[in-house]
Scaffold this motif. Structure first.
Motif, PDB file in Angstrom:
ATOM      1  N   UNK A 153     -11.893 -19.788   3.796  1.00  0.00           N
ATOM      2  CA  UNK A 153     -12.967 -19.387   2.825  1.00  0.00           C
ATOM      3  C   UNK A 153     -12.535 -18.309   2.180  1.00  0.00           C
ATOM      4  N   UNK A 154     -13.407 -17.967   1.362  1.00  0.00           N
ATOM      5  CA  UNK A 154     -12.763 -16.832   0.158  1.00  0.00           C
ATOM      6  C   UNK A 154     -12.599 -15.444   0.874  1.00  0.00           C
ATOM      7  N   UNK A 155     -13.406 -15.010   1.820  1.00  0.00           N
ATOM      8  CA  UNK A 155     -12.939 -13.664   2.471  1.00  0.00           C
ATOM      9  C   UNK A 155     -11.604 -13.948   3.206  1.00  0.00           C
ATOM     10  N   UNK A 156     -11.567 -14.960   3.832  1.00  0.00           N
ATOM     11  CA  UNK A 156     -10.314 -15.070   4.768  1.00  0.00           C
ATOM     12  C   UNK A 156      -9.083 -15.076   3.811  1.00  0.00           C
ATOM     13  N   UNK A 157      -9.246 -15.808   2.534  1.00  0.00           N
ATOM     14  CA  UNK A 157      -7.924 -15.854   1.793  1.00  0.00           C
ATOM     15  C   UNK A 157      -7.793 -14.381   1.185  1.00  0.00           C
ATOM     16  N   UNK A 158      -8.756 -13.691   0.735  1.00  0.00           N
ATOM     17  CA  UNK A 158      -8.441 -12.409   0.179  1.00  0.00           C
ATOM     18  C   UNK A 158      -8.016 -11.332   1.295  1.00  0.00           C
ATOM     19  N   UNK A 159      -8.551 -11.731   2.562  1.00  0.00           N
ATOM     20  CA  UNK A 159      -7.889 -10.814   3.516  1.00  0.00           C
ATOM     21  C   UNK A 159      -6.554 -10.941   3.715  1.00  0.00           C
ATOM     22  N   UNK A 160      -6.123 -12.250   3.901  1.00  0.00           N
ATOM     23  CA  UNK A 160      -4.723 -12.548   4.148  1.00  0.00           C
ATOM     24  C   UNK A 160      -3.738 -12.107   2.919  1.00  0.00           C
ATOM     25  N   UNK A 161      -4.303 -12.231   1.877  1.00  0.00           N
ATOM     26  CA  UNK A 161      -3.686 -11.589   0.450  1.00  0.00           C
ATOM     27  C   UNK A 161      -3.499  -9.831   0.719  1.00  0.00           C
ATOM     28  N   UNK A 162      -4.411  -9.469   1.125  1.00  0.00           N
ATOM     29  CA  UNK A 162      -4.355  -8.056   1.161  1.00  0.00           C
ATOM     30  C   UNK A 162      -3.488  -7.584   2.158  1.00  0.00           C
ATOM     31  N   UNK A 163      -3.264  -8.266   3.422  1.00  0.00           N
ATOM     32  CA  UNK A 163      -2.557  -7.959   4.350  1.00  0.00           C
ATOM     33  C   UNK A 163      -1.094  -8.059   3.900  1.00  0.00           C
ATOM     34  N   UNK A 164      -0.673  -9.144   3.121  1.00  0.00           N
ATOM     35  CA  UNK A 164       0.754  -9.222   2.596  1.00  0.00           C
ATOM     36  C   UNK A 164       0.911  -8.173   1.597  1.00  0.00           C
ATOM     37  N   UNK A 165       0.222  -7.771   0.953  1.00  0.00           N
ATOM     38  CA  UNK A 165       0.367  -6.408  -0.109  1.00  0.00           C
ATOM     39  C   UNK A 165       0.658  -5.197   0.792  1.00  0.00           C
ATOM     40  N   UNK A 166      -0.358  -5.046   1.786  1.00  0.00           N
ATOM     41  CA  UNK A 166       0.039  -3.879   2.682  1.00  0.00           C
ATOM     42  C   UNK A 166       1.355  -3.834   3.362  1.00  0.00           C
ATOM     43  N   UNK A 167       1.944  -4.965   3.642  1.00  0.00           N
ATOM     44  CA  UNK A 167       3.351  -5.381   3.970  1.00  0.00           C
ATOM     45  C   UNK A 167       4.532  -5.416   3.026  1.00  0.00           C
ATOM     46  N   UNK A 168       4.021  -4.982   1.702  1.00  0.00           N
ATOM     47  CA  UNK A 168       4.918  -4.892   0.423  1.00  0.00           C
ATOM     48  C   UNK A 168       5.470  -6.336   0.220  1.00  0.00           C
ATOM     49  N   UNK A 169       4.735  -7.295   0.453  1.00  0.00           N
ATOM     50  CA  UNK A 169       5.322  -8.550  -0.025  1.00  0.00           C
ATOM     51  C   UNK A 169       4.527  -9.090  -1.322  1.00  0.00           C
ATOM     52  N   UNK A 170       5.016 -10.075  -1.982  1.00  0.00           N
ATOM     53  CA  UNK A 170       4.508 -10.525  -3.181  1.00  0.00           C
ATOM     54  C   UNK A 170       3.906 -11.890  -2.388  1.00  0.00           C
ATOM     55  N   UNK A 171       2.708 -12.422  -3.259  1.00  0.00           N
ATOM     56  CA  UNK A 171       2.093 -13.670  -2.725  1.00  0.00           C
ATOM     57  C   UNK A 171       2.174 -14.864  -3.786  1.00  0.00           C
TER      58      UNK A 171
END
Length: 378
Positions: free
Chosen positions: A167-185
């Motif tokens: 769902x949208x909230x799950x997707x945005x949360x997963x993307x946000x974690x990648x950013x926290x880990x200094x990764x691109x998506x």
């Protein structure tokens, strides 16, 4: 052996193409002459056919790149002859920019399943898996990865798991974690076009979550072939350099580009309608199996997220495929196509795609067609 196989393929194509009732057109429907006529007819509505053909990616190809970037809301887009090439180039470029050659992706993702280890063999990248579960990775799983990764690649939808979407909230949360880990998506969005209804968001808002997006033109849009990478102008310029190095700077690509433009005009506006219809088709298929006395059927997901989903039945794959061919030959009805073994004896699955032809059926007609199909399974 090769001749026997070709005879089988030709028989199936003739049966499914000749069917008068079907749920989708199919990826290779029609003869060469029919496809050329279709391209001339639909291409004339999408682009000025009095223009010259492209040369190394100008004119009609450039227009397709412009339309793609505009549709996705990105600064730029680049046309690639295949999605395999496009994604390898994107991930390679991100590895260079992040100085990290590790990519986090699902083990069911296309590069892991269908590209013969190309990421490691051609680019020297290595892959880590946030989860083994047949679903999109959760943000907690991405956060829990024990080693650094430069890129998180998400396949939207995850085809091998049943065209699943978070769902949208799950997707945005997963993307946000990648950013926290200094990764691109990076979004493996071969079928991104059909995701908007599930997310309740427009394509630009979805694409904005990622640093780069890959889309296909023959999946969802019915084009002949081809793909695109979309993102910032600077990143896309770098990918075109690697496109040339990979042999993707073809002399002329106007048939693929023209068919893609036609698909953007014809199919893209109708995808929400197809997605809604797929939910009804799934229910009708389930009802048909019950009416036929089949004790077990699995539709994955139970309520389709896109206009594609999986159906599992307790029969041999060859028997189901043969029944599908015979049904098309004898009645002109083509509900299903190829069935595959599920890794267990006596169980098989197939992909169901709902497009414009599927809109003409009533649910009662679909249910009755399932009963007739199952009566032919031997």
């Amino acid at each position: 052996m090769a001749e026997e196989h070709e005879a089988v393929v030709r028989r199936r194509l003739a049966a499914w193409t000749g069917a008068t009732r079907k749920l989708s057109r199919g990826p290779v429907a029609g003869t060469l002459a029919e496809r050329l006529d279709q391209l001339a007819r639909e291409g004339a509505e999408a682009y000025d056919l009095s223009d010259w053909t492209d040369t190394y990616g100008n004119r009609v190809v450039a227009e397709l790149e412009r339309r793609t970037a505009e549709t996705l809301g990105t600064e730029a887009a680049a046309f690639f002859p295949t999605g395999t090439m496009a994604q390898q180039v994107a991930l390679r470029c991100w590895a260079g920019r992040t100085a990290n050659r590790t990519v986090a992706m699902h083990p069911l993702a296309h590069p892991e399943q269908w590209e013969r280890d190309a990421l490691s063999q051609l680019t020297g990248l290595r892959v880590v898996h946030p989860t083994q579960a047949p679903r999109m990775p959760y943000d907690s799983e991405v956060r829990a990865l024990r080693e650094p990764f430069g890129t998180l690649a998400l396949e939207l939808p995850l085809r091998e798991a049943g065209f699943l979407l978070p769902d949208w909230d799950e997707l945005t949360a997963t993307v946000a974690v990648a950013r926290e880990r200094d990764a691109v998506v990076h979004f493996d969005g071969a079928r991104l076009w059909e995701c908007a209804p599930h997310f309740g968001r427009g394509l630009p808002e979805i694409a904005e979550l990622a640093d780069s997006v890959y889309v296909s033109f023959y999946k969802s849009l019915g084009g002949l072939s081809g793909a695109a990478l979309a993102g910032s102008a600077e990143f896309i310029e770098e990918t075109t350099t690697w496109r040339h190095r990979y042999g993707g700077q073809l002399f002329q690509q106007w048939p693929a580009a023209l068919s893609a433009l036609a698909g953007l005009d014809r199919e893209l506006p109708r995808l929400p309608e197809y997605v809604a219809r797929a939910k009804e088709v799934a229910e009708a298929l389930r009802a048909g199996c019950t009416a036929a006395g089949v004790s077990w059927v699995r539709i994955q997901p139970e309520v389709p997220h896109t206009h594609q989903f999986l159906v599992w039945l307790p029969y041999d794959a060859e028997a189901l495929t043969e029944a599908a061919v015979r049904t098309a030959e004898e009645t002109g009805v083509a509900l299903f196509r190829i069935w595959d073994h599920a890794g267990l004896p006596g169980i098989a699955h197939t992909e169901v795609l709902v497009e414009e032809p599927g809109l003409a059926w009533s649910t009662a007609e679909i249910t009755a067609a399932v009963v007739d199909f199952l009566s032919r399974v031997r």
